[in-house]
Write a protein that holds these residues in place. Sequence first.
Motif, PDB file in Angstrom:
ATOM      1  N   GLU A 197      -7.889 -18.883  -6.737  1.00 51.54           N
ATOM      2  CA  GLU A 197      -6.726 -18.122  -6.253  1.00 51.54           C
ATOM      3  C   GLU A 197      -5.563 -19.066  -5.926  1.00 51.54           C
ATOM      4  O   GLU A 197      -4.406 -18.793  -6.261  1.00 51.54           O
ATOM      5  CB  GLU A 197      -7.111 -17.314  -5.006  1.00 51.54           C
ATOM      6  N   PHE A 210      -5.141  -2.762   2.849  1.00 54.62           N
ATOM      7  CA  PHE A 210      -5.213  -4.225   2.871  1.00 54.62           C
ATOM      8  C   PHE A 210      -5.460  -4.709   4.298  1.00 54.62           C
ATOM      9  O   PHE A 210      -4.666  -4.445   5.200  1.00 54.62           O
ATOM     10  CB  PHE A 210      -3.882  -4.843   2.390  1.00 54.62           C
ATOM     11  N   GLY A 268      -3.986  -7.497  -8.341  1.00 56.31           N
ATOM     12  CA  GLY A 268      -5.193  -6.872  -8.878  1.00 56.31           C
ATOM     13  C   GLY A 268      -5.894  -5.947  -7.901  1.00 56.31           C
ATOM     14  O   GLY A 268      -6.751  -5.154  -8.289  1.00 56.31           O
ATOM     15  N   GLN A 269      -5.545  -6.051  -6.638  1.00 57.21           N
ATOM     16  CA  GLN A 269      -6.197  -5.212  -5.618  1.00 57.21           C
ATOM     17  C   GLN A 269      -5.363  -3.987  -5.248  1.00 57.21           C
ATOM     18  O   GLN A 269      -5.782  -3.181  -4.418  1.00 57.21           O
ATOM     19  CB  GLN A 269      -6.431  -6.034  -4.334  1.00 57.21           C
ATOM     20  N   THR A 270      -4.182  -3.868  -5.832  1.00 60.84           N
ATOM     21  CA  THR A 270      -3.327  -2.730  -5.452  1.00 60.84           C
ATOM     22  C   THR A 270      -3.892  -1.434  -6.052  1.00 60.84           C
ATOM     23  O   THR A 270      -4.551  -1.465  -7.098  1.00 60.84           O
ATOM     24  CB  THR A 270      -1.867  -2.931  -5.935  1.00 60.84           C
ATOM     25  N   ARG A 281      -3.664 -12.835  -6.704  1.00 63.78           N
ATOM     26  CA  ARG A 281      -4.904 -12.214  -6.206  1.00 63.78           C
ATOM     27  C   ARG A 281      -4.643 -10.848  -5.582  1.00 63.78           C
ATOM     28  O   ARG A 281      -5.546 -10.034  -5.436  1.00 63.78           O
ATOM     29  CB  ARG A 281      -5.592 -13.130  -5.198  1.00 63.78           C
ATOM     30  N   VAL A 282      -3.391 -10.634  -5.206  1.00 61.84           N
ATOM     31  CA  VAL A 282      -3.040  -9.401  -4.502  1.00 61.84           C
ATOM     32  C   VAL A 282      -2.800  -8.252  -5.487  1.00 61.84           C
ATOM     33  O   VAL A 282      -3.254  -7.122  -5.280  1.00 61.84           O
ATOM     34  CB  VAL A 282      -1.766  -9.632  -3.648  1.00 61.84           C
ATOM     35  N   THR A 299      -5.577   2.297  -1.134  1.00 56.91           N
ATOM     36  CA  THR A 299      -6.193   1.018  -0.749  1.00 56.91           C
ATOM     37  C   THR A 299      -5.611   0.561   0.580  1.00 56.91           C
ATOM     38  O   THR A 299      -4.401   0.674   0.810  1.00 56.91           O
ATOM     39  CB  THR A 299      -5.926  -0.067  -1.817  1.00 56.91           C
ATOM     40  N   SER A 320      -2.928  -9.650   3.900  1.00 54.65           N
ATOM     41  CA  SER A 320      -2.258  -9.352   2.631  1.00 54.65           C
ATOM     42  C   SER A 320      -1.484 -10.567   2.144  1.00 54.65           C
ATOM     43  O   SER A 320      -1.651 -11.669   2.669  1.00 54.65           O
ATOM     44  CB  SER A 320      -1.255  -8.212   2.872  1.00 54.65           C
ATOM     45  N   ARG A 374     -10.226   2.526  -0.889  1.00 53.31           N
ATOM     46  CA  ARG A 374     -10.875   1.209  -0.921  1.00 53.31           C
ATOM     47  C   ARG A 374     -10.249   0.320   0.144  1.00 53.31           C
ATOM     48  O   ARG A 374      -9.112   0.540   0.554  1.00 53.31           O
ATOM     49  CB  ARG A 374     -10.635   0.537  -2.277  1.00 53.31           C
ATOM     50  N   SER A 378      -9.406  -3.848   0.862  1.00 50.42           N
ATOM     51  CA  SER A 378      -9.426  -5.228   0.367  1.00 50.42           C
ATOM     52  C   SER A 378      -9.042  -6.153   1.502  1.00 50.42           C
ATOM     53  O   SER A 378      -8.016  -5.935   2.158  1.00 50.42           O
ATOM     54  CB  SER A 378      -8.404  -5.428  -0.756  1.00 50.42           C
ATOM     55  N   PHE A 392      -8.176 -10.065   2.720  1.00 46.59           N
ATOM     56  CA  PHE A 392      -7.681 -11.338   2.178  1.00 46.59           C
ATOM     57  C   PHE A 392      -7.991 -12.481   3.140  1.00 46.59           C
ATOM     58  O   PHE A 392      -7.543 -12.497   4.272  1.00 46.59           O
ATOM     59  CB  PHE A 392      -6.178 -11.249   1.882  1.00 46.59           C
TER      60      PHE A 392
END
Length: 278
Positions: free
Chosen positions: A97, A119, A108-110, A105-106, A117, A122, A86, A88, A90
């Motif tokens: 946020e 980034f 949850g995207q790990t 906010r970070v 993933t 970041s 994935r 993400s 930023f």
Amino acid sequence: MSYCHLVKPGEKVKLKDIHAGHADSVTKEEAAARVLELGKHLDESVELMYAAGMNGLLVVLQGIDTSGKDGTIRCILGHVSGQACRVSAFKVPTTEEAAHDFLWRVHGQTPGRGGMTIFNRSHYEDVLVARVHKLVRKEIWKDRYDHINSFEQLLADSGILVMKFYLHITKEEQEQRLLDREKDPDKSWKLSVGDWKERELWPDYINAYEDALEKCSTKDAPWRIVPANTKWFRDLAIMEAVTDELKPYRKVWRESLVERGVREVAELKAYRAQMKTK
Ligand code: AMP
Ligand code: MG
């Protein structure tokens, strides 16, 4: 062969002393062929990682405007199947946020174990743009390096491999890229006056980057400085680093899958035997 500069914990980094160009030992054609090979190997590793579910991979891309974050992502995704990877991105934090701590906010995207993933920017923006533009007071951003190190250590302790890349381009290269964008109708949509305004803050950004590279390169989550003035060389350097990172884990992932297979087969046999007696 490693083409990136691995920052040792506590190492003082002077970016102007670090080479941003490509190595003479490899041609563009050789690099393209090698990237294809690396891509196959990486795809296999990511599949294994996904199936084994023991580790995840977080790739953090940072760099000044036009340093090639999007191009790098295109290169990686050109080789790794979309199922496991994935991306993400930023941007400027939303009101919600911004009302939370900067890592909210970070986190949850790990990636979880099994996942990968990338980034695109970041949590480092909170010690870069936030510092350069004085979006928060110094008392706030200076404590963030420790928060970042603890956060990344937590990820590493949870089985997530953390790789951080600083895409290193020179100021002259950035000027060339901005001018090229202006001339190219397919790329000019990416332009904004803001890019030229940000460029005036170049020394402040470099200072902020050098601090982040020095303070947040740890044993389990080191920074790598990627020579990124030449796009094909940057792709080679990153593909090689990511592929090499996963290589040592393949054996234990495979072993765990074999073990799981043996267990599944044994369960199936037991189930069949039980059915026969009914
Ligand atoms: P781009 O990557 O070109 O789409 O731009 C995203 C913008 O969001 C950049 O100008 C970043 O500096 C900005 N940005 C990302 N994270 C933050 C943050 N935590 N605080 C303020 N600005 C940010
Ligand atoms: Mg931009």
